[in-house]
Motif scaffolding. Sequence first.
Motif, PDB file in Angstrom:
ATOM      1  N   THR A 288       0.921  -1.203   0.177  1.00  0.00           N
ATOM      2  CA  THR A 288       0.037  -0.037  -0.118  1.00  0.00           C
ATOM      3  C   THR A 288       1.014   1.140   0.071  1.00  0.00           C
ATOM      4  O   THR A 288       0.255   2.281   0.210  1.00  0.00           O
ATOM      5  CB  THR A 288      -0.976  -0.025   1.202  1.00  0.00           C
ATOM      6  N   LEU A 289       2.161   1.222  -0.085  1.00  0.00           N
ATOM      7  CA  LEU A 289       2.913   2.166   0.025  1.00  0.00           C
ATOM      8  C   LEU A 289       2.797   3.140  -1.106  1.00  0.00           C
ATOM      9  O   LEU A 289       2.523   2.669  -2.444  1.00  0.00           O
ATOM     10  CB  LEU A 289       4.559   1.851  -0.112  1.00  0.00           C
ATOM     11  N   SER A 290       2.815   4.548  -1.026  1.00  0.00           N
ATOM     12  CA  SER A 290       2.505   5.240  -2.137  1.00  0.00           C
ATOM     13  C   SER A 290       3.728   5.569  -3.221  1.00  0.00           C
ATOM     14  O   SER A 290       4.891   5.035  -2.938  1.00  0.00           O
ATOM     15  CB  SER A 290       2.178   6.652  -1.522  1.00  0.00           C
ATOM     16  N   THR A 291       3.329   6.046  -4.337  1.00  0.00           N
ATOM     17  CA  THR A 291       4.451   6.244  -5.331  1.00  0.00           C
ATOM     18  C   THR A 291       5.476   6.993  -4.850  1.00  0.00           C
ATOM     19  O   THR A 291       6.665   6.732  -5.287  1.00  0.00           O
ATOM     20  CB  THR A 291       3.718   6.880  -6.722  1.00  0.00           C
ATOM     21  N   ASP A 292       5.081   8.280  -4.029  1.00  0.00           N
ATOM     22  CA  ASP A 292       6.068   9.107  -3.583  1.00  0.00           C
ATOM     23  C   ASP A 292       7.153   8.300  -2.667  1.00  0.00           C
ATOM     24  O   ASP A 292       8.365   8.458  -2.856  1.00  0.00           O
ATOM     25  CB  ASP A 292       5.453  10.304  -2.889  1.00  0.00           C
ATOM     26  N   ALA A 293       6.576   7.520  -1.853  1.00  0.00           N
ATOM     27  CA  ALA A 293       7.361   6.568  -0.769  1.00  0.00           C
ATOM     28  C   ALA A 293       8.329   5.675  -1.567  1.00  0.00           C
ATOM     29  O   ALA A 293       9.462   5.654  -1.017  1.00  0.00           O
ATOM     30  CB  ALA A 293       6.480   5.857   0.098  1.00  0.00           C
ATOM     31  N   LEU A 294       7.821   5.188  -2.511  1.00  0.00           N
ATOM     32  CA  LEU A 294       8.633   3.933  -3.429  1.00  0.00           C
ATOM     33  C   LEU A 294       9.706   4.742  -4.169  1.00  0.00           C
ATOM     34  O   LEU A 294      10.863   4.335  -4.024  1.00  0.00           O
ATOM     35  CB  LEU A 294       7.554   3.341  -4.523  1.00  0.00           C
ATOM     36  N   GLU A 295       9.518   5.964  -4.679  1.00  0.00           N
ATOM     37  CA  GLU A 295      10.440   6.686  -5.284  1.00  0.00           C
ATOM     38  C   GLU A 295      11.537   7.342  -4.235  1.00  0.00           C
ATOM     39  O   GLU A 295      12.789   7.028  -4.769  1.00  0.00           O
ATOM     40  CB  GLU A 295       9.878   8.168  -6.269  1.00  0.00           C
ATOM     41  N   ALA A 296      11.106   7.654  -3.110  1.00  0.00           N
ATOM     42  CA  ALA A 296      12.148   8.030  -1.932  1.00  0.00           C
ATOM     43  C   ALA A 296      13.010   7.034  -1.701  1.00  0.00           C
ATOM     44  O   ALA A 296      13.950   7.009  -1.357  1.00  0.00           O
ATOM     45  CB  ALA A 296      11.295   8.660  -0.895  1.00  0.00           C
ATOM     46  N   MET A 297      12.374   5.729  -1.723  1.00  0.00           N
ATOM     47  CA  MET A 297      13.103   4.411  -1.388  1.00  0.00           C
ATOM     48  C   MET A 297      14.355   4.260  -2.415  1.00  0.00           C
ATOM     49  O   MET A 297      15.557   4.027  -2.306  1.00  0.00           O
ATOM     50  CB  MET A 297      12.223   3.348  -1.108  1.00  0.00           C
ATOM     51  N   ALA A 298      13.567   4.539  -3.827  1.00  0.00           N
ATOM     52  CA  ALA A 298      14.528   4.081  -4.879  1.00  0.00           C
ATOM     53  C   ALA A 298      15.697   5.075  -4.816  1.00  0.00           C
ATOM     54  O   ALA A 298      16.988   4.805  -5.078  1.00  0.00           O
ATOM     55  CB  ALA A 298      13.773   4.148  -6.196  1.00  0.00           C
ATOM     56  N   LYS A 299      15.599   6.157  -4.407  1.00  0.00           N
ATOM     57  CA  LYS A 299      16.651   7.411  -4.539  1.00  0.00           C
ATOM     58  C   LYS A 299      17.528   6.963  -3.565  1.00  0.00           C
ATOM     59  O   LYS A 299      18.734   7.218  -3.828  1.00  0.00           O
ATOM     60  CB  LYS A 299      16.001   8.617  -4.095  1.00  0.00           C
ATOM     61  N   THR A 300      17.183   6.437  -2.388  1.00  0.00           N
ATOM     62  CA  THR A 300      18.298   6.176  -1.356  1.00  0.00           C
ATOM     63  C   THR A 300      19.047   4.910  -1.789  1.00  0.00           C
ATOM     64  O   THR A 300      20.065   4.581  -1.643  1.00  0.00           O
ATOM     65  CB  THR A 300      17.433   5.704   0.031  1.00  0.00           C
ATOM     66  N   LEU A 301      18.124   3.674  -2.201  1.00  0.00           N
ATOM     67  CA  LEU A 301      18.905   2.311  -2.600  1.00  0.00           C
ATOM     68  C   LEU A 301      19.730   2.568  -3.899  1.00  0.00           C
ATOM     69  O   LEU A 301      20.600   1.893  -3.842  1.00  0.00           O
ATOM     70  CB  LEU A 301      17.650   1.397  -2.588  1.00  0.00           C
ATOM     71  N   SER A 302      19.333   3.624  -4.632  1.00  0.00           N
ATOM     72  CA  SER A 302      20.317   3.455  -5.877  1.00  0.00           C
ATOM     73  C   SER A 302      21.692   3.931  -5.658  1.00  0.00           C
ATOM     74  O   SER A 302      22.512   3.872  -6.582  1.00  0.00           O
ATOM     75  CB  SER A 302      19.369   4.566  -6.916  1.00  0.00           C
ATOM     76  N   GLN A 303      21.851   4.442  -4.364  1.00  0.00           N
ATOM     77  CA  GLN A 303      23.135   4.898  -4.053  1.00  0.00           C
ATOM     78  C   GLN A 303      24.074   3.796  -3.772  1.00  0.00           C
ATOM     79  O   GLN A 303      25.426   3.869  -3.850  1.00  0.00           O
ATOM     80  CB  GLN A 303      23.367   5.787  -2.881  1.00  0.00           C
ATOM     81  N   GLY A 304      23.688   2.421  -3.925  1.00  0.00           N
ATOM     82  CA  GLY A 304      24.238   1.387  -3.802  1.00  0.00           C
ATOM     83  C   GLY A 304      25.180   0.816  -2.329  1.00  0.00           C
ATOM     84  O   GLY A 304      25.975   0.270  -2.493  1.00  0.00           O
ATOM     85  N   ARG A 305      24.429   1.486  -1.406  1.00  0.00           N
ATOM     86  CA  ARG A 305      25.178   1.072  -0.137  1.00  0.00           C
ATOM     87  C   ARG A 305      25.139  -0.178   0.615  1.00  0.00           C
ATOM     88  O   ARG A 305      25.912  -0.405   1.254  1.00  0.00           O
ATOM     89  CB  ARG A 305      24.621   2.458   0.918  1.00  0.00           C
TER      90      ARG A 305
END
Length: 389
Positions: A288-305
């Motif tokens: 049920t997570l919103s699109t904004d929440a998913l994109e925020a997660m993607a921005k963080t995870l895409s850093q490859g940490r």
Amino acid sequence: MTTRTLTMPRLGETMEEGTIAAWLIEPGQSFKRGQPLLEVETDKTVVEYPALGDGVLVETLVAPGDVVAVDAPIARIEATQWEDAGTPSPPAPEPAATPVVPEPHRAPAAAPAALRATPAARRLARQSGVALEVVTGTGRRGRIEAEDIPAAGPATILLLHGFAGDGATWAALAAALSRAGHSVLAPDLPGHGSDGTVPQGIDDLFSAVNRHATGVTGKIHLVGHSLGGHLAALYAAAYPDRVASLTLIAPAGLGREIEVAFVHGMAHARTGGEIAHLLRLLGPKAATLSTDALEAMAKTLSQGRLGVLAAAIAGPNGQRIDTLAPLSRLPDRIPLRVLIGRDDRIIPAAHLFNLPPRAAVHVLPTGHMPQWDAPADVAAIVTGAIQHV
């Protein structure tokens, strides 16, 4: 008078050993029939052992705190008409006459007072982190009773999130625990959320847990989810004196099987769409997570940490971490509760059968995130665990 060896009495049908709680008379002191000689602590109570005749305590063979098997020697006495079938000792040989050289008079050193407390009081003191030395006993002869132990104040609870999560995943549970008056810590672990470091393995996360726990005064209640459960178990096994209780939620490391694609998919996700597909594996709430929440997660995870950490957690053959080993080293005095999601698609619920027998297991009708899918049930279990420590 006859010299006898006094042995540890059997004070109950199932008693095999007892702890010397205190000697009530000193060596060289006489006693009368019925006078208490010592206190013996069993797993259920503290019992005074009375003299079964008149006599003198010659010497004690064990000290307060010693655990002694039933019928093992504990003292030598001189007594008459002793009712017990103690073992008479042969009279000591007369020493050879030697010149007596007078010595300066010295006052005998005062023996330290034995600390006397009931088993229940000792247990409560351990669980509350209270030193018995600072407690004034109200029982007979100053014995410390359970009600003499100060009530523990609000608990401090450290919540450890799982892989690719952050402290915000605990929002509902943290709020419930705070409303109950407890102090709650829910940090972002290295490489997660607001922590921008790149962890090189489990050791980096463990060091962070240690830093957060060390900053707490008194014992902490550890609650860990998934990878956080593994970290919580590691910490409790390494520093058991700092831990009041341990609660694991869908813990990793109980068996080999794991959804490897989820772990590596989250570590290398680049878009909200990828994350949406992966999160559906967690349960209904995650979907049920919103699109904004998913994109925020993607921005963080895409850093490859999290790439290195993912490889440390799961490989082609399954899980690379073992939580069963630290649980096997966990002292019995630390309560252990484990919450399992019946419909977990990341880690099989059947791993619960690998848990040690003493673990209190709760199976909930949830996926991998019971704290999301059944927040009220999880809050009740965690709160109950704290209250019953």
